[in-house]
Design an enzyme around this catalytic site. Structure first.
Site, PDB file in Angstrom:
ATOM      1  N   LYS A   1       3.903  11.019  29.200  1.00 31.50           N
ATOM      2  CA  LYS A   1       4.280  11.717  30.612  1.00 31.50           C
ATOM      3  C   LYS A   1       3.488  10.603  30.994  1.00 31.50           C
ATOM      4  O   LYS A   1       2.167  10.269  30.913  1.00 31.50           O
ATOM      5  CB  LYS A   1       3.057  13.361  30.027  1.00 31.50           C
ATOM      6  CG  LYS A   1       4.007  14.362  29.502  1.00 31.50           C
ATOM      7  CD  LYS A   1       3.674  15.486  29.340  1.00 31.50           C
ATOM      8  CE  LYS A   1       4.535  16.498  28.490  1.00 31.50           C
ATOM      9  NZ  LYS A   1       3.893  17.862  28.247  1.00 31.50           N
TER      10      LYS A   1
ATOM     11  N   THR B   1       0.840  20.690  20.238  1.00 31.18           N
ATOM     12  CA  THR B   1       0.539  20.267  21.964  1.00 31.18           C
ATOM     13  C   THR B   1      -0.776  20.927  22.251  1.00 31.18           C
ATOM     14  O   THR B   1      -1.230  19.796  22.954  1.00 31.18           O
ATOM     15  CB  THR B   1       1.374  21.536  22.285  1.00 31.18           C
ATOM     16  OG1 THR B   1       2.782  21.353  21.954  1.00 31.18           O
ATOM     17  CG2 THR B   1       0.921  21.965  23.903  1.00 31.18           C
TER      18      THR B   1
ATOM     19  N   TYR C   1      11.640  22.261  33.627  1.00 31.43           N
ATOM     20  CA  TYR C   1      10.630  22.912  33.299  1.00 31.43           C
ATOM     21  C   TYR C   1      10.986  24.643  33.509  1.00 31.43           C
ATOM     22  O   TYR C   1      10.107  25.724  33.086  1.00 31.43           O
ATOM     23  CB  TYR C   1       9.158  23.044  33.078  1.00 31.43           C
ATOM     24  CG  TYR C   1       9.156  21.510  32.250  1.00 31.43           C
ATOM     25  CD1 TYR C   1       8.438  21.121  30.855  1.00 31.43           C
ATOM     26  CD2 TYR C   1       8.300  20.648  33.180  1.00 31.43           C
ATOM     27  CE1 TYR C   1       8.490  20.714  30.448  1.00 31.43           C
ATOM     28  CE2 TYR C   1       8.055  19.475  32.498  1.00 31.43           C
ATOM     29  CZ  TYR C   1       7.974  19.533  31.044  1.00 31.43           C
ATOM     30  OH  TYR C   1       7.740  18.820  30.135  1.00 31.43           O
TER      31      TYR C   1
ATOM     32  N   ARG D   1       8.850  15.334  16.249  1.00 35.35           N
ATOM     33  CA  ARG D   1       8.083  16.246  16.849  1.00 35.35           C
ATOM     34  C   ARG D   1       6.082  15.459  15.573  1.00 35.35           C
ATOM     35  O   ARG D   1       5.037  16.235  16.168  1.00 35.35           O
ATOM     36  CB  ARG D   1       8.200  17.556  16.719  1.00 35.35           C
ATOM     37  CG  ARG D   1       8.886  17.663  18.159  1.00 35.35           C
ATOM     38  CD  ARG D   1       9.848  19.096  18.208  1.00 35.35           C
ATOM     39  NE  ARG D   1       8.375  20.337  18.245  1.00 35.35           N
ATOM     40  CZ  ARG D   1       8.367  20.496  18.968  1.00 35.35           C
ATOM     41  NH1 ARG D   1       8.817  19.225  20.363  1.00 35.35           N
ATOM     42  NH2 ARG D   1       7.463  21.178  19.563  1.00 35.35           N
TER      43      ARG D   1
ATOM     44  N   ASN E   1      -1.482  15.953  27.591  1.00 34.47           N
ATOM     45  CA  ASN E   1      -1.019  16.159  26.577  1.00 34.47           C
ATOM     46  C   ASN E   1      -0.141  14.855  26.125  1.00 34.47           C
ATOM     47  O   ASN E   1       0.497  14.510  24.564  1.00 34.47           O
ATOM     48  CB  ASN E   1      -0.790  17.047  25.670  1.00 34.47           C
ATOM     49  CG  ASN E   1       0.338  18.061  25.904  1.00 34.47           C
ATOM     50  OD1 ASN E   1       1.483  16.972  27.017  1.00 34.47           O
ATOM     51  ND2 ASN E   1       1.041  19.000  25.301  1.00 34.47           N
TER      52      ASN E   1
ATOM     53  N   ARG F   1      -0.209  12.846  20.059  1.00 36.27           N
ATOM     54  CA  ARG F   1      -1.359  13.630  21.069  1.00 36.27           C
ATOM     55  C   ARG F   1      -3.043  13.082  20.343  1.00 36.27           C
ATOM     56  O   ARG F   1      -3.637  13.643  20.865  1.00 36.27           O
ATOM     57  CB  ARG F   1      -1.096  15.164  20.984  1.00 36.27           C
ATOM     58  CG  ARG F   1      -0.079  15.585  21.700  1.00 36.27           C
ATOM     59  CD  ARG F   1       0.463  17.037  21.666  1.00 36.27           C
ATOM     60  NE  ARG F   1       1.915  16.831  22.888  1.00 36.27           N
ATOM     61  CZ  ARG F   1       2.778  17.057  22.498  1.00 36.27           C
ATOM     62  NH1 ARG F   1       3.313  18.058  21.534  1.00 36.27           N
ATOM     63  NH2 ARG F   1       3.784  17.182  23.321  1.00 36.27           N
TER      64      ARG F   1
ATOM     65  N   PHE G   1       1.367  29.096  33.417  1.00 38.65           N
ATOM     66  CA  PHE G   1       0.755  27.842  33.739  1.00 38.65           C
ATOM     67  C   PHE G   1       2.146  26.761  34.115  1.00 38.65           C
ATOM     68  O   PHE G   1       1.866  25.282  34.070  1.00 38.65           O
ATOM     69  CB  PHE G   1       0.884  26.973  32.233  1.00 38.65           C
ATOM     70  CG  PHE G   1       1.725  26.348  31.604  1.00 38.65           C
ATOM     71  CD1 PHE G   1       2.950  26.163  30.866  1.00 38.65           C
ATOM     72  CD2 PHE G   1       2.057  28.093  30.355  1.00 38.65           C
ATOM     73  CE1 PHE G   1       4.424  26.194  29.672  1.00 38.65           C
ATOM     74  CE2 PHE G   1       2.940  28.362  29.320  1.00 38.65           C
ATOM     75  CZ  PHE G   1       3.913  27.494  29.439  1.00 38.65           C
TER      76      PHE G   1
ATOM     77  N   HIS H   1       6.343  14.449  25.489  1.00 34.00           N
ATOM     78  CA  HIS H   1       6.928  15.900  25.800  1.00 34.00           C
ATOM     79  C   HIS H   1       8.571  15.469  24.481  1.00 34.00           C
ATOM     80  O   HIS H   1       8.648  14.152  24.759  1.00 34.00           O
ATOM     81  CB  HIS H   1       7.442  15.828  26.889  1.00 34.00           C
ATOM     82  CG  HIS H   1       9.095  16.742  26.589  1.00 34.00           C
ATOM     83  ND1 HIS H   1       8.718  18.751  26.903  1.00 34.00           N
ATOM     84  CD2 HIS H   1      10.213  16.534  26.275  1.00 34.00           C
ATOM     85  CE1 HIS H   1       9.543  18.966  26.496  1.00 34.00           C
ATOM     86  NE2 HIS H   1      10.901  17.851  25.993  1.00 34.00           N
TER      87      HIS H   1
END
Length: 137
Positions: A9, A91, A49, A85, A112, A102, A57, A115
């Site tokens: 990100k 998250t 998204y 993951r 964060n 993260r 959000f 993704h």
């Protein structure tokens, strides 16, 4: 072999930790099938998204995802979705285990760092969103 989508990100790209994050993927035997650095448009982010469109959000998420370039990658390996993951961590970076991406690179639940697809089926859809078949080698 399973495939998953990864997005580094804007916050992590701005910090200059792309290589450090990719190294973690490769260290866990996740092979990079395709990767590119792109700037998402507002329409791109809203479409990607869309599942969150009714969530409070959503606007902030879209604004964040268009705030700078992202690095999208297709990762491949045994249990790629789960491995990726696990590498990402929770998250909310405050809840992420020490040593996860993260925990090490994210600032907060909104910024964060990464993704990742949450299932094999979603991975297929997310990969198709960003990559043409000819890009997947």
């Amino acid at each position: 072999m399973e495939q998953t989508l990864s997005i580094i990100k804007p916050d992590a790209v701005a910090k200059g930790v792309i290589g450090k994050i990719i190294d973690r993927f490769e260290s866990e035997q996740l092979r990079i099938v395709a990767t590119k650095k792109i700037q998402l448009s507002k329409q791109d982010a809203q479409s990607f998204y869309a599942v969150h469109a009714e969530r409070p959000f959503f606007k902030d998420l879209v604004d964040f995802m268009i705030s700078g370039p992202v690095v999208v990658s297709v990762l491949e390996g045994e249990n790629a979705v789960l491995v990726h993951r696990d590498l990402m961590g929770a998250t909310d970076p405050k809840e992420a285990e020490i040593g996860t991406i993260r925990a090490d690179f994210a600032e907060n639940i909104d910024a964060n760092a990464v993704h990742g697809s949450d299932s094999v089926e979603n991975a297929k859809n997310e990969i198709r969103f960003f990559f043409a078949d000819r890009e997947l080698t």
